[in-house]
Design a protein around this motif. Structure first.
Motif, PDB file in Angstrom:
ATOM      1  N   PHE A  24       0.826  -0.971  -0.063  1.00  0.00           N
ATOM      2  CA  PHE A  24       0.044  -0.099  -0.157  1.00  0.00           C
ATOM      3  C   PHE A  24       0.866   1.302  -0.149  1.00  0.00           C
ATOM      4  O   PHE A  24       0.576   2.030  -0.732  1.00  0.00           O
ATOM      5  CB  PHE A  24      -0.993  -0.047   1.125  1.00  0.00           C
ATOM      6  N   GLY A  27       2.306   1.743  -3.426  1.00  0.00           N
ATOM      7  CA  GLY A  27       1.052   2.353  -4.101  1.00  0.00           C
ATOM      8  C   GLY A  27       1.112   3.908  -3.830  1.00  0.00           C
ATOM      9  O   GLY A  27       1.045   4.577  -5.099  1.00  0.00           O
ATOM     10  N   LEU A  32       4.032   1.209  -7.847  1.00  0.00           N
ATOM     11  CA  LEU A  32       3.746  -0.149  -8.278  1.00  0.00           C
ATOM     12  C   LEU A  32       3.417  -0.538  -9.658  1.00  0.00           C
ATOM     13  O   LEU A  32       2.632  -1.519 -10.295  1.00  0.00           O
ATOM     14  CB  LEU A  32       2.235  -0.295  -7.648  1.00  0.00           C
ATOM     15  N   PRO A  34       2.813   0.424 -14.110  1.00  0.00           N
ATOM     16  CA  PRO A  34       1.638   1.419 -14.829  1.00  0.00           C
ATOM     17  C   PRO A  34       0.332   1.081 -14.242  1.00  0.00           C
ATOM     18  O   PRO A  34      -0.562   1.804 -14.482  1.00  0.00           O
ATOM     19  CB  PRO A  34       1.850   0.637 -16.155  1.00  0.00           C
ATOM     20  N   GLU A  35      -0.035  -0.157 -13.826  1.00  0.00           N
ATOM     21  CA  GLU A  35      -1.304  -0.460 -13.142  1.00  0.00           C
ATOM     22  C   GLU A  35      -1.380  -0.702 -11.586  1.00  0.00           C
ATOM     23  O   GLU A  35      -1.481  -1.961 -11.173  1.00  0.00           O
ATOM     24  CB  GLU A  35      -1.946  -1.776 -13.703  1.00  0.00           C
ATOM     25  N   PRO A  36      -1.267   0.202 -11.092  1.00  0.00           N
ATOM     26  CA  PRO A  36      -0.977   0.162  -9.229  1.00  0.00           C
ATOM     27  C   PRO A  36      -2.469  -0.659  -8.556  1.00  0.00           C
ATOM     28  O   PRO A  36      -2.017  -1.186  -7.894  1.00  0.00           O
ATOM     29  CB  PRO A  36      -0.719   1.572  -8.709  1.00  0.00           C
ATOM     30  N   ILE A  37      -3.622  -0.194  -8.993  1.00  0.00           N
ATOM     31  CA  ILE A  37      -4.382  -0.880  -8.335  1.00  0.00           C
ATOM     32  C   ILE A  37      -4.602  -2.265  -8.601  1.00  0.00           C
ATOM     33  O   ILE A  37      -4.812  -3.263  -7.800  1.00  0.00           O
ATOM     34  CB  ILE A  37      -5.996  -0.165  -8.991  1.00  0.00           C
ATOM     35  N   LYS A  38      -4.190  -2.717  -9.852  1.00  0.00           N
ATOM     36  CA  LYS A  38      -4.320  -4.223 -10.344  1.00  0.00           C
ATOM     37  C   LYS A  38      -3.243  -4.688  -9.588  1.00  0.00           C
ATOM     38  O   LYS A  38      -3.410  -5.923  -8.807  1.00  0.00           O
ATOM     39  CB  LYS A  38      -4.218  -4.387 -11.680  1.00  0.00           C
ATOM     40  N   LEU A  40      -1.971  -4.045  -6.647  1.00  0.00           N
ATOM     41  CA  LEU A  40      -2.195  -3.981  -5.215  1.00  0.00           C
ATOM     42  C   LEU A  40      -3.349  -5.128  -4.937  1.00  0.00           C
ATOM     43  O   LEU A  40      -2.969  -5.857  -4.040  1.00  0.00           O
ATOM     44  CB  LEU A  40      -2.627  -2.525  -4.734  1.00  0.00           C
ATOM     45  N   LEU A  93     -11.217   0.579  -4.521  1.00  0.00           N
ATOM     46  CA  LEU A  93     -10.246   1.086  -5.363  1.00  0.00           C
ATOM     47  C   LEU A  93     -10.529   0.819  -7.063  1.00  0.00           C
ATOM     48  O   LEU A  93     -10.597   1.480  -8.022  1.00  0.00           O
ATOM     49  CB  LEU A  93      -8.868   0.708  -5.371  1.00  0.00           C
ATOM     50  N   ASP A  94     -10.786  -0.608  -7.205  1.00  0.00           N
ATOM     51  CA  ASP A  94     -11.173  -1.086  -8.683  1.00  0.00           C
ATOM     52  C   ASP A  94     -12.050  -0.703  -9.108  1.00  0.00           C
ATOM     53  O   ASP A  94     -12.444   0.021 -10.232  1.00  0.00           O
ATOM     54  CB  ASP A  94     -10.734  -2.537  -8.660  1.00  0.00           C
ATOM     55  N   HIS A  95     -13.385  -0.689  -8.402  1.00  0.00           N
ATOM     56  CA  HIS A  95     -14.762  -0.422  -8.804  1.00  0.00           C
ATOM     57  C   HIS A  95     -15.125   0.649  -8.182  1.00  0.00           C
ATOM     58  O   HIS A  95     -16.468   1.168  -8.551  1.00  0.00           O
ATOM     59  CB  HIS A  95     -15.573  -1.533  -8.577  1.00  0.00           C
TER      60      HIS A  95
ATOM     61  N   ARG B 233      -9.140   1.044 -17.951  1.00  0.00           N
ATOM     62  CA  ARG B 233      -8.455   1.969 -16.832  1.00  0.00           C
ATOM     63  C   ARG B 233      -7.316   2.355 -17.804  1.00  0.00           C
ATOM     64  O   ARG B 233      -6.420   1.505 -18.437  1.00  0.00           O
ATOM     65  CB  ARG B 233      -7.744   0.859 -15.506  1.00  0.00           C
ATOM     66  N   ILE B 235      -3.566   3.704 -18.594  1.00  0.00           N
ATOM     67  CA  ILE B 235      -2.453   3.733 -17.791  1.00  0.00           C
ATOM     68  C   ILE B 235      -1.898   4.998 -17.769  1.00  0.00           C
ATOM     69  O   ILE B 235      -1.661   5.981 -18.338  1.00  0.00           O
ATOM     70  CB  ILE B 235      -1.461   2.775 -18.891  1.00  0.00           C
ATOM     71  N   LEU B 240      -3.215   4.924  -7.457  1.00  0.00           N
ATOM     72  CA  LEU B 240      -3.973   4.073  -6.481  1.00  0.00           C
ATOM     73  C   LEU B 240      -5.426   4.477  -6.760  1.00  0.00           C
ATOM     74  O   LEU B 240      -6.499   3.811  -6.403  1.00  0.00           O
ATOM     75  CB  LEU B 240      -3.337   4.039  -4.957  1.00  0.00           C
TER      76      LEU B 240
END
Lengths: 199, 270
Positions: A24, A27, A32, A34-38, A40, A93-95, B233, B235, B240
């Protein structure tokens, strides 16, 4: 292994939560990738699966003469904490709390359905991971309930396999480890049953 | 990578470009491994000179073309295009290239040609993903377009990005870019282009025909069997706490390309 036996349980909990805090932190620092949410989300899920498998390793290790039983509750609860964090990352975060999309995902996407089912199974196991619950339920009933961890592990490994494209090595290795750990229980049990019926 | 001059094209989007570092670090190029970071780590081993492209099949002038000869007569343009990956992420990439139609016209397709098939290099000694125990796809990677899609002005062969020749991990020295289709249609390190009468086989369709169709047009209304395609998403956008953005029909190129598919059942021809 004598040294391991002396580690206080609190240290296991604290050390176990370090990967979550560290990921975290990375993040927040935008480290993290190019795709930090994914990244994490996947890291939290992966640690949940790792702790589940460590839990399943305790019994075979005991048969091999290494007794780490006193850490099993901590490992199981860590698996649950990580599953809860993984789910929170997915929801928040993702949704972005888009409950319609999340609900659709749970109903329509088998990998989400399966992941959700694994989490739902872990809830009663975590809730009864204390001495009071063991006393209240009785040891036999408690042990029966906690056999659900086998189902949770299978679902968690399947959840990982179902999200990837093609057949990369990592989810296959985790699935193989899950099967091996379950087989390590089934085989001695079958042998016991055979000897019992033969005698 | 060497500097590459190009004229700006009217087909470019004005959206903020994805940082160059991300475009170079985050790739699916399974010839170099299955992780997104593998191409950037491993593709330096690829030799791109000399490079020959065989153009054959239903054309009046089939031949093995040296890359320089193929490229020299072309007026290179910079095309800033959206790129939507089938996995649910997207980028905005300043490609440099020329319309595929320019090259196809030079080789003179025959009247019977209806499709264009593409093939990637197979060179296991330089492409670690093509050797070993666990190979993620059958090689060579193959892709295809209908001839009218191939001749569409948005369809380009790219030789560069961000003002320089293509980095190896992005498909050097020559790759396809079809901005209204999912990214995997943009076949990399092309060694062969064949004009055919029948629909060519495509790698992901061979791997999993239920999940990946021949057309693979970006379509928020037709989900991947395992995940939604309604959102994506971007890039490099906000760390976050970044929000997903809605995926646009034909990746936002509907005005230019929707007519190619009028009357087609897009659920069936996905």
């Amino acid at each position: 292994m004598r040294a391991a036996l002396r580690i206080p349980k609190l240290v296991v909990y604290v050390a176990g939560l370090v990967p979550a805090a560290w990921t975290f932190y990375l993040g927040l620092q935008d480290r993290l990738g190019p795709e930090p949410i994914k990244a994490l989300e996947q890291e939290l899920g992966l640690w949940s699966l790792r702790f589940l498998l460590l839990c399943l390793l305790i019994s075979p290790l005991r048969r091999a003469g290494v007794d780490l039983l006193r850490y099993r509750r901590a490992l199981g609860l860590l698996a649950f904490y990580y599953a809860a964090l993984h789910l929170s990352a997915y929801v928040a975060l993702d949704h972005g709390f888009d409950w319609t999309a999340i609900g659709r995902d749970i109903l329509k996407r088998p990998y989400v359905t399966i992941g959700m089912a694994a989490f739902v199974i872990l809830v009663p196991l975590a809730a009864t991971s204390n001495n009071a619950a063991i006393r209240r339920l009785g040891a036999a009933a408690w042990a029966r309930l906690h056999r659900l961890v086998y189902v949770a592990a299978i679902l968690a490994a399947a959840h990982f396999l179902l999200i990837v494209k093609s057949w990369p090595a990592e989810p296959l290795l985790y699935a193989a480890a899950t099967i091996a750990l379950l087989a390590a229980r089934a085989l001695p049990a079958a042998r016991r049953a055979r000897t019992a019926s033969a005698s | 990578a060497a500097a590459l001059a190009a004229a700006r094209s009217a087909f470019s989007t004005n959206e903020p470009k994805t940082p160059r570092a991300d475009v170079l670090a985050y790739n699916n190029f399974y010839e170099f491994g299955g992780r997104k970071s593998d191409p950037a780590d491993n593709a330096h081993t690829l030799t791109t000179e000399p490079w020959t492209v065989r153009i054959d099949g239903l054309v009046a002038k089939p031949a093995d073309y040296r890359l320089e000869d193929l490229i020299k007569p072309l007026a290179l343009e910079e095309r800033v295009y959206r790129m939507r990956c089938v996995e649910g992420w997207s980028m905005v990439i300043p490609w440099i290239g020329a319309p595929l139609s320019e090259i196809l016209k030079r080789v003179e397709p025959l009247g019977s040609a209806k499709y264009v098939a593409f093939e990637t290099l197979v060179r296991p000694e330089e492409m670690p993903g093509q050797k070993g125990l666990l190979q993620l796809l059958p090689w060579p990677y193959v892709e295809g377009l209908r001839l009218d899609e191939a001749l569409h002005p948005l369809t380009i062969l790219a030789t560069g990005l961000y003002g320089e020749t293509l980095p190896n991990q992005n498909g050097a020295p020559l790759r396809l870019v079809v901005p209204w289709k999912y990214g995997f249609k943009g076949i990399k390190s092309i060694v062969r282009i064949s004009l055919t009468e029948t629909q060519p086989k495509t790698s992901w369709n061979i791997q999993n025909p239920r999940e990946y169709g021949f057309y693979s047009n970006v379509n928020p209304n037709v989900d991947h069997p395992r995940w939604s395609q309604a959102t994506e998403r971007r890039i490099g956008e906000g760390g976050l706490f970044a929000k997903r953005r809605p995926t646009l029909m034909y990746n936002g190129y509907a005005d230019q390309v929707a007519s190619l598919y009028s009357g087609m059942d897009l659920e069936r021809y996905f």
